[in-house]
Design a protein around this motif. Sequence first.
Motif, PDB file in Angstrom:
ATOM      1  N   THR A   9      -1.305  -1.208   8.054  1.00 31.15           N
ATOM      2  CA  THR A   9      -0.190  -1.815   9.319  1.00 31.15           C
ATOM      3  C   THR A   9      -0.779  -1.900  10.483  1.00 31.15           C
ATOM      4  O   THR A   9      -1.213  -0.980  10.881  1.00 31.15           O
ATOM      5  N   ASP A  43       0.224  -8.425   2.720  1.00 30.03           N
ATOM      6  CA  ASP A  43       1.316  -8.008   2.083  1.00 30.03           C
ATOM      7  C   ASP A  43       2.100  -8.924   1.554  1.00 30.03           C
ATOM      8  O   ASP A  43       2.661  -9.778   2.715  1.00 30.03           O
ATOM      9  N   ASP A  45       5.465  -8.349   1.702  1.00 29.06           N
ATOM     10  CA  ASP A  45       6.640  -8.429   2.027  1.00 29.06           C
ATOM     11  C   ASP A  45       7.074  -8.351   3.967  1.00 29.06           C
ATOM     12  O   ASP A  45       8.120  -8.349   3.714  1.00 29.06           O
ATOM     13  N   ALA A  46       5.700  -7.802   4.021  1.00 26.67           N
ATOM     14  CA  ALA A  46       4.957  -7.427   5.302  1.00 26.67           C
ATOM     15  C   ALA A  46       4.209  -8.195   5.634  1.00 26.67           C
ATOM     16  O   ALA A  46       2.924  -8.211   5.929  1.00 26.67           O
ATOM     17  N   SER A  47       4.549  -9.036   6.463  1.00 24.71           N
ATOM     18  CA  SER A  47       3.400  -9.922   7.216  1.00 24.71           C
ATOM     19  C   SER A  47       2.439  -9.082   8.151  1.00 24.71           C
ATOM     20  O   SER A  47       1.324 -10.047   8.585  1.00 24.71           O
ATOM     21  N   HIS A  48       2.116  -7.937   8.420  1.00 24.58           N
ATOM     22  CA  HIS A  48       1.866  -7.004   9.727  1.00 24.58           C
ATOM     23  C   HIS A  48       1.051  -6.188   9.019  1.00 24.58           C
ATOM     24  O   HIS A  48       0.214  -5.345   9.559  1.00 24.58           O
TER      25      HIS A  48
END
Length: 108
Positions: A9, A43, A45-48
């Motif tokens: 992340t 990911d 749903d979470a681009s980072h």
Amino acid sequence: MLTRIVRMTFQPEKVVDFLAIFRDSENKIRTMPGCRHLELWQDADASHVYCTHSHWDSAADLDNYRRSVLFGQVWPATKRLFAAPPLAFSVYPAGPDSPTTSSPPTPQ
């Protein structure tokens, strides 16, 4: 064959920096002894959030990479970009050809 997954992340503003590190090193990692496959996943749903997915001939080959000069350059630079600790795990295919040497415990 050992499969290694590392979920990372990143600070959103540092994603571009991570992608530059990965693009610069991915072919070098792929040529490490025992590395058979390397992919980068993002990911849904979470681009980072990204995962590396790699296949190694053995745990020893992965360990040798982790002790290499290349890893010593790539990993510290990558860690500086994290927003949270990474999650890493290694797995083998389950089944009759599994490299495990002992049987699972018998349920009580």
